[in-house]
Design a protein around this motif. Sequence first.
Motif, short mmCIF file in Angstrom:
data_model
loop_
_atom_site.label_atom_id
_atom_site.label_comp_id
_atom_site.label_asym_id
_atom_site.label_seq_id
_atom_site.Cartn_x
_atom_site.Cartn_y
_atom_site.Cartn_z
N GLU A 93 56.21 -67.06 -29.40
CA GLU A 93 55.47 -67.17 -30.65
C GLU A 93 55.99 -66.14 -31.65
N THR A 94 55.90 -66.48 -32.91
CA THR A 94 56.17 -65.54 -33.99
C THR A 94 55.34 -65.95 -35.20
N SER A 101 57.02 -62.73 -29.81
CA SER A 101 56.24 -62.46 -28.60
C SER A 101 56.64 -63.44 -27.51
N LEU A 102 56.88 -62.92 -26.33
CA LEU A 102 57.26 -63.70 -25.15
C LEU A 102 56.11 -63.59 -24.15
N ILE A 103 55.50 -64.73 -23.81
CA ILE A 103 54.32 -64.75 -22.96
C ILE A 103 54.64 -65.46 -21.65
N PRO A 104 54.83 -64.70 -20.56
CA PRO A 104 55.07 -65.32 -19.26
C PRO A 104 53.86 -66.16 -18.83
N LYS A 120 51.11 -59.67 -19.63
CA LYS A 120 52.54 -59.44 -19.41
C LYS A 120 53.37 -59.75 -20.65
N THR A 121 52.71 -59.97 -21.79
CA THR A 121 53.41 -60.30 -23.03
C THR A 121 54.35 -59.17 -23.44
N VAL A 122 55.52 -59.56 -23.90
CA VAL A 122 56.52 -58.62 -24.40
C VAL A 122 56.81 -58.98 -25.84
N SER A 123 56.84 -57.99 -26.72
CA SER A 123 57.19 -58.21 -28.12
C SER A 123 58.57 -57.64 -28.38
N VAL A 124 59.37 -58.41 -29.11
CA VAL A 124 60.77 -58.04 -29.33
C VAL A 124 61.09 -58.06 -30.82
#
Length: 143
Positions: A93-94, A101-104, A120-124
Amino acid sequence: MRAATIYEHAGMLYVHSSSKTTVGLWILNAPVLSMDKTDVGEVGRAIRECLAASCENVPHPRLFTNLFDPVLALAGVKSAGGFLKTAKCVEVETSGEATVSLIPTRNEGIKSGLVPLPGKTVSVIGSDDELGSAAIEALATSE
């Protein structure tokens, strides 16, 4: 908001854009891309391409039976059940900003589907290589 989805299946990655229909449901739309997960730059570029194609207010489909067919065709799999049985998934998502945002997810099978693991979300923020690397790491934390 813009959205995409990444699947890992049989050693390959499949990325597709998602768009929001006029009634508020997110559905798969083009492009649908496949790549080897070892090329992190290509993974990052594919994610950005799919996010760029995401939009809102697309016509709501009358039938939902064949929406996943483009992914199945690329994977050479005949059924969604066969694909999803062993797939890992990350939702992307953005909000149009630089942050992605990357949501496993947890794969709970064909009946329950893929459940987001927001803890476990990672923001890049960064290059295609950084985004691709983070996506591979997010897939590794998917269950």
